[in-house]
Scaffold this motif. Structure first.
Motif, PDB file in Angstrom:
ATOM      1  N   UNK A   1      40.460  26.365  27.229  1.00 31.21           N
ATOM      2  CA  UNK A   1      40.658  27.073  28.493  1.00 31.21           C
ATOM      3  C   UNK A   1      40.050  28.466  28.470  1.00 31.21           C
ATOM      4  N   UNK A   2      40.268  29.202  27.391  1.00 29.54           N
ATOM      5  CA  UNK A   2      39.707  30.548  27.284  1.00 29.54           C
ATOM      6  C   UNK A   2      38.183  30.507  27.172  1.00 29.54           C
ATOM      7  N   UNK A   3      37.655  29.562  26.420  1.00 24.40           N
ATOM      8  CA  UNK A   3      36.199  29.431  26.316  1.00 24.40           C
ATOM      9  C   UNK A   3      35.585  29.085  27.664  1.00 24.40           C
ATOM     10  N   UNK A   4      36.231  28.205  28.413  1.00 22.29           N
ATOM     11  CA  UNK A   4      35.719  27.822  29.731  1.00 22.29           C
ATOM     12  C   UNK A   4      35.746  29.001  30.690  1.00 22.29           C
ATOM     13  N   UNK A   5      36.821  29.792  30.652  1.00 22.95           N
ATOM     14  CA  UNK A   5      36.887  30.969  31.520  1.00 22.95           C
ATOM     15  C   UNK A   5      35.804  31.976  31.155  1.00 22.95           C
ATOM     16  N   UNK A   6      35.633  32.248  29.871  1.00 23.21           N
ATOM     17  CA  UNK A   6      34.598  33.192  29.452  1.00 23.21           C
ATOM     18  C   UNK A   6      33.211  32.722  29.882  1.00 23.21           C
ATOM     19  N   UNK A   7      32.926  31.443  29.668  1.00 21.19           N
ATOM     20  CA  UNK A   7      31.617  30.903  30.055  1.00 21.19           C
ATOM     21  C   UNK A   7      31.427  30.967  31.570  1.00 21.19           C
ATOM     22  N   UNK A   8      32.477  30.651  32.321  1.00 22.38           N
ATOM     23  CA  UNK A   8      32.368  30.688  33.782  1.00 22.38           C
ATOM     24  C   UNK A   8      32.108  32.099  34.287  1.00 22.38           C
ATOM     25  N   UNK A   9      32.812  33.062  33.744  1.00 27.90           N
ATOM     26  CA  UNK A   9      32.600  34.450  34.166  1.00 27.90           C
ATOM     27  C   UNK A   9      31.185  34.889  33.826  1.00 27.90           C
ATOM     28  N   UNK A  10      30.727  34.554  32.643  1.00 31.98           N
ATOM     29  CA  UNK A  10      29.374  34.962  32.233  1.00 31.98           C
ATOM     30  C   UNK A  10      28.318  34.306  33.103  1.00 31.98           C
ATOM     31  N   UNK A  11      28.487  33.007  33.395  1.00 37.65           N
ATOM     32  CA  UNK A  11      27.471  32.293  34.176  1.00 37.65           C
ATOM     33  C   UNK A  11      27.513  32.662  35.654  1.00 37.65           C
ATOM     34  N   UNK A  12      28.705  32.848  36.200  1.00 39.28           N
ATOM     35  CA  UNK A  12      28.814  33.122  37.633  1.00 39.28           C
ATOM     36  C   UNK A  12      28.458  34.557  37.995  1.00 39.28           C
ATOM     37  N   UNK A  13      28.777  35.504  37.117  1.00 37.00           N
ATOM     38  CA  UNK A  13      28.474  36.896  37.429  1.00 37.00           C
ATOM     39  C   UNK A  13      27.143  37.346  36.837  1.00 37.00           C
ATOM     40  N   UNK A  14      26.635  36.625  35.831  1.00 36.95           N
ATOM     41  CA  UNK A  14      25.418  37.008  35.114  1.00 36.95           C
ATOM     42  C   UNK A  14      25.555  38.429  34.575  1.00 36.95           C
ATOM     43  N   UNK A  15      26.758  38.774  34.132  1.00 41.40           N
ATOM     44  CA  UNK A  15      27.054  40.124  33.674  1.00 41.40           C
ATOM     45  C   UNK A  15      27.808  40.051  32.353  1.00 41.40           C
ATOM     46  N   UNK A  16      27.180  40.549  31.293  1.00 44.27           N
ATOM     47  CA  UNK A  16      27.840  40.574  29.981  1.00 44.27           C
ATOM     48  C   UNK A  16      29.110  41.405  30.015  1.00 44.27           C
ATOM     49  N   UNK A  17      29.087  42.475  30.791  1.00 43.07           N
ATOM     50  CA  UNK A  17      30.237  43.388  30.834  1.00 43.07           C
ATOM     51  C   UNK A  17      31.450  42.719  31.463  1.00 43.07           C
TER      52      UNK A  17
END
Length: 123
Positions: free
Chosen positions: A47-63
């Motif tokens: 669940x945490x890995x999926x959330x991190x990947x989704x945030x990174x892919x959807x926002x295109x923002x490392x921060x």
């Protein structure tokens, strides 16, 4: 085109809060086992890995991904100590150790992952 600074900061704050919620849920659920199978730990990590990947892919923002991960790690840190009544949510067991170490590793992988490759413009 880059978004404005207040919008980006707002995104980071929301990402931190959502990450903290996931981190809290994973911290509470990681110890759940069915027989010998650590179902809670696996679901928490996935669940945490999926959330991190989704945030990174959807926002295109490392921060934003980093803010999400910091929220997860902060929640784990806060809730892994002894409570006022002496209870411990993350006991010093193998599952607790794996959960505590897996979050920083996941965050490092997702934040350090290279940006998507953009096709070269044809001349």
């Amino acid at each position: 085109m880059r978004s404005s600074v207040p919008a980006r900061v707002g995104t980071w704050v929301v990402a931190f809060v959502v990450g903290a919620v996931y981190g809290l849920a994973g911290t509470i659920a990681h110890a759940y086992e069915i027989g010998w199978f650590p179902l809670g730990l696996i679901l928490a990590i996935v669940g945490c890995a999926a959330l991190l990947a989704a945030v990174r892919l959807l926002t295109a923002d490392r921060w934003a991904a980093l803010a999400t991960g910091l929220g997860m790690m902060t929640a784990t840190l806060i809730f892994s100590g002894k409570g006022p009544g002496g209870s411990v949510i993350v006991p010093d067991t193998g599952l607790g150790t794996v959960w505590t170490l897996s979050l920083p590793i996941l965050v490092a992988i997702v934040v350090a992952w290279p940006d998507r490759i953009r096709p070269l413009a044809e001349n």
